[in-house]
Design a protein around this motif. Structure first.
Motif, mmCIF file in Angstrom:
data_model
loop_
_atom_site.group_PDB
_atom_site.id
_atom_site.type_symbol
_atom_site.label_atom_id
_atom_site.label_comp_id
_atom_site.label_asym_id
_atom_site.label_seq_id
_atom_site.Cartn_x
_atom_site.Cartn_y
_atom_site.Cartn_z
ATOM 1 N N ARG A 1 37.130 33.927 -6.245
ATOM 2 C CA ARG A 1 36.946 35.239 -6.635
ATOM 3 C C ARG A 1 37.165 35.541 -8.385
ATOM 4 N NH1 ARG A 1 33.581 37.196 -3.098
ATOM 5 N NH2 ARG A 1 34.699 37.527 -1.186
ATOM 6 N N CYS A 2 38.146 34.657 -8.879
ATOM 7 C CA CYS A 2 38.550 34.704 -10.210
ATOM 8 C C CYS A 2 39.157 36.127 -10.442
ATOM 9 C CB CYS A 2 37.257 34.431 -11.217
ATOM 10 S SG CYS A 2 36.990 32.564 -11.122
ATOM 11 N N LEU A 3 39.940 36.453 -9.679
ATOM 12 C CA LEU A 3 40.854 37.495 -9.910
ATOM 13 C C LEU A 3 41.367 37.713 -11.393
ATOM 14 C CD1 LEU A 3 42.023 40.327 -8.826
ATOM 15 C CD2 LEU A 3 44.003 38.749 -8.233
ATOM 16 N N LYS A 4 41.068 38.947 -12.143
ATOM 17 C CA LYS A 4 41.524 39.195 -13.312
ATOM 18 C C LYS A 4 42.022 40.706 -13.510
ATOM 19 C CE LYS A 4 38.791 36.042 -15.911
ATOM 20 N NZ LYS A 4 37.873 35.784 -16.911
ATOM 21 N N VAL A 5 42.821 41.079 -13.964
ATOM 22 C CA VAL A 5 43.439 42.392 -14.246
ATOM 23 C C VAL A 5 43.313 42.949 -15.613
ATOM 24 C CG1 VAL A 5 45.385 43.878 -13.516
ATOM 25 C CG2 VAL A 5 44.889 41.800 -12.148
ATOM 26 N N TYR A 6 42.903 43.694 -15.879
ATOM 27 C CA TYR A 6 42.522 44.225 -17.272
ATOM 28 C C TYR A 6 43.124 45.622 -17.332
ATOM 29 C CZ TYR A 6 38.860 40.776 -17.730
ATOM 30 O OH TYR A 6 38.251 39.576 -17.734
ATOM 31 N N LYS A 7 43.808 45.850 -18.913
ATOM 32 C CA LYS A 7 44.177 47.020 -19.320
ATOM 33 C C LYS A 7 43.106 48.134 -19.076
ATOM 34 C CE LYS A 7 48.090 45.086 -21.827
ATOM 35 N NZ LYS A 7 48.689 45.107 -23.038
ATOM 36 N N PRO A 8 43.172 49.693 -18.989
ATOM 37 C CA PRO A 8 42.441 50.450 -19.453
ATOM 38 C C PRO A 8 41.675 50.037 -20.709
ATOM 39 C CG PRO A 8 44.453 51.407 -18.619
ATOM 40 C CD PRO A 8 44.979 50.136 -19.027
ATOM 41 N N SER A 9 40.310 50.408 -20.734
ATOM 42 C CA SER A 9 39.496 50.044 -21.851
ATOM 43 C C SER A 9 38.193 50.764 -21.724
ATOM 44 C CB SER A 9 39.195 48.655 -21.812
ATOM 45 O OG SER A 9 38.465 48.134 -22.842
ATOM 46 N N SER A 10 37.805 50.990 -22.962
ATOM 47 C CA SER A 10 36.283 51.655 -22.945
ATOM 48 C C SER A 10 35.274 50.918 -22.593
ATOM 49 C CB SER A 10 36.270 52.261 -24.277
ATOM 50 O OG SER A 10 36.398 51.419 -25.482
ATOM 51 N N GLN A 11 35.555 49.586 -22.705
ATOM 52 C CA GLN A 11 34.564 48.459 -22.348
ATOM 53 C C GLN A 11 34.282 48.205 -20.920
ATOM 54 O OE1 GLN A 11 32.769 46.951 -25.097
ATOM 55 N NE2 GLN A 11 33.770 48.324 -26.491
ATOM 56 N N ALA A 12 34.700 48.954 -20.152
ATOM 57 C CA ALA A 12 34.843 48.754 -18.817
ATOM 58 C C ALA A 12 33.411 48.475 -18.339
ATOM 59 C CB ALA A 12 35.615 49.897 -17.725
ATOM 60 N N ARG A 13 32.529 49.080 -18.642
ATOM 61 C CA ARG A 13 31.073 49.070 -18.392
ATOM 62 C C ARG A 13 30.225 48.109 -19.028
ATOM 63 N NH1 ARG A 13 29.385 53.143 -14.900
ATOM 64 N NH2 ARG A 13 30.641 54.981 -14.642
ATOM 65 N N HIS A 14 30.839 47.365 -19.998
ATOM 66 C CA HIS A 14 30.142 46.465 -20.806
ATOM 67 C C HIS A 14 30.428 44.896 -20.000
ATOM 68 C CE1 HIS A 14 29.213 48.980 -24.316
ATOM 69 N NE2 HIS A 14 29.841 49.759 -23.609
ATOM 70 N N PHE A 15 29.180 44.408 -19.828
ATOM 71 C CA PHE A 15 29.421 42.862 -19.269
ATOM 72 C C PHE A 15 28.438 42.076 -19.965
ATOM 73 C CE2 PHE A 15 31.258 44.428 -15.373
ATOM 74 C CZ PHE A 15 30.725 45.590 -15.177
#
Length: 463
Positions: free
Chosen positions: A295-309
């Motif tokens: 699954r490559c679990l990753k945890v990110y801080k709040p970011s405006s880039q959340a919708r960018h892939f």
């Protein structure tokens, strides 16, 4: 009457000259050019109502032309005998005709421009709908690649390196468990299942011949230069290792007086029929080792880039079986297109233009923290629920998921059917009804506790 026509002619000339300005104003021409340029620059696509109005104007102009051509002779004659006034009216009529032609030409140009804008908008719309609307490319590297957990050793490797890694692991394991390891090598390291089956059938025939004729030496020898052996056994990884695990020995035996050949020979003391049947049963019943998708679990801080892939190429690469199945599906579609079908039938069987093997799913919690995991595109929504539940402190507590304003309810639906490919951002929310019940039972409830400490400690910046 003469003065009247002279005044009308003068009024027409002034109107034709455009807006008025002082004689000393040198910037008038430049201002008109600038106004024309700016008007052209800010031109926008007219609405459908404006387009219909333009078409109606053209029709009215054509009607006016017909009426002008069919003007009564008496009216024309009355103007002919009016002296100079007739000349003035004739010139005025010519100017009106020229003005009408120019206006018609401008309307046609405007309609052509509208059509070009409409076609450009359609093309942009097609390009924008070719990919899911929630996927946006940027410089954010969402995932380096697709990772798998090796079924032989507890190591996670990239998909592109998986085959070489598993071959190395099985080769290291072979000396300790030669029989089972060689069977795993045959079923796991070879992608062409038809060739694997042909190889297994030939090896089983060798063992059956030995069991049927245990006293005859020729059945216990396999010539390595044999054409069938070279075509069916040698190219399959793990096949010769299986023969050696069964007790066959690699020997050089004389064939003629001055020549020798390589053989796999099974000693007579190892040709126990019962034992050979056990070997054959292990070979035929073994299955390929399946690497588990990490699954490559990753945890990110709040970011405006959340919708960018930016997903890796592994999301698009297909296996040989997938290519074959897609080709068969296209062949069936061509055959169906040659048949008479209703529009509803065609819409029901419509397939997506692109297929993806994997998808990247991000789950945004109410506090802005983002969970990220990799999934097969054909996995169910319940797999995403389970992935989230494993990271929650209150893993028993029901929650809801939303994507693009809709709630994701059907846990048996696949991610591709839900449109969550090749990447998607979903929003997490506690079930409000359950939260009310907990608050009523405990007196208060903390709604801002989500992730386990061991998961939350892995938080990083999304940049």
């Amino acid at each position: 009457m003469k003065k009247f026509f002279e005044k009308a002619k003068l009024d027409y000339k002034f109107k034709k000259a455009g807006e008025g300005h002082t004689l000393a104003d040198d910037s008038s021409t430049a201002s008109r050019q600038q106004a024309t340029t700016s008007a052209t620059a800010i031109r926008t696509t007219p609405s459908s109502d404006a387009q219909r109005a333009g078409q109606a104007a053209l029709e009215r102009f054509s009607v006016h032309e017909k009426n002008a051509v069919k003007k009564p002779k008496s009216a024309t004659a009355s103007w002919k005998h009016s002296g100079q006034g007739g000349t003035s009216q004739s010139n005025s009529g010519t100017g009106a005709a020229l003005n009408l032609s120019q206006l018609k030409r401008e309307v046609r140009q405007e309609l052509a421009y509208q059509e070009a804008c409409h076609q450009r908008d359609l093309q942009r719309e097609v390009q924008s709908t070719a990919e899911p609307t929630h996927v946006e490319c940027s410089t954010v590297r969402s995932q380096e690649g697709v990772y798998f957990s090796c079924p032989v050793c507890p190591i996670t490797v990239l998909k592109s390196e998986l085959d070489a890694h598993m071959s190395e692991c099985l080769s290291k394991q072979y000396p300790d468990e030669p029989l089972t390891t060689s069977c795993s090598m045959i079923h796991t390291l070879n992608k062409d299942k038809e060739k694997v089956k042909a190889c297994i059938d030939l090896i089983c025939r060798y063992l059956d011949n030995i069991c049927k004729n245990p006293e005859e030496e020729k059945y216990r020898k396999v010539k390595q230069s044999n054409k069938i052996f070279q075509e069916r056994v040698v190219p399959i990884k793990g096949a010769t290792e299986f023969l050696l695990a069964c007790g066959f020995e690699d020997k050089v035996l004389p064939v003629e007086a001055d020549s020798a050949e390589k053989f796999y020979v099974l000693p007579k003391e190892r040709s126990d029929c019962e034992q050979l049947n056990v070997y054959k049963e292990i070979l035929t019943s073994s299955e390929a080792l399946k690497a588990k998708l990490d699954r490559c679990l990753k945890v990110y801080k709040p970011s405006s880039q959340a919708r960018h892939f930016e997903v890796p190429w592994d999301f698009f690469n297909k296996t040989a079986e997938e290519v074959k199945s897609e080709q068969m599906a296209r062949t069936e579609e061509v055959e169906k297109n040659s048949q008479l079908r209703t529009r509803a039938m065609r819409e029901a069987e419509k397939r997506p233009s692109k297929t993806y093997r994997f998808t990247l799913v991000r789950i945004r919690l109410p506090d802005g923290i983002i969970l990220q995991g990799t999934f097969y595109s054909r996995e169910k929504l319940r797999d995403v629920f389970e992935f989230i539940r494993q990271s929650l402190v209150s893993d028993w507590q029901p929650f809801l998921l939303f994507e693009a304003g809709r709630q994701l309810k059907d846990e048996n639906a696949t991610l591709v059917d839900l449109g969550l490919v090749p990447a998607a951002l979903v929003n997490f929310k506690w079930d409000p009804d359950v939260m009310k019940e907990i608050a009523a039972a405990q007196g208060r409830v903390d709604e801002n506790v989500f992730l386990k400490p061991e998961v939350l400690c892995r938080v990083q910046d999304l940049s």
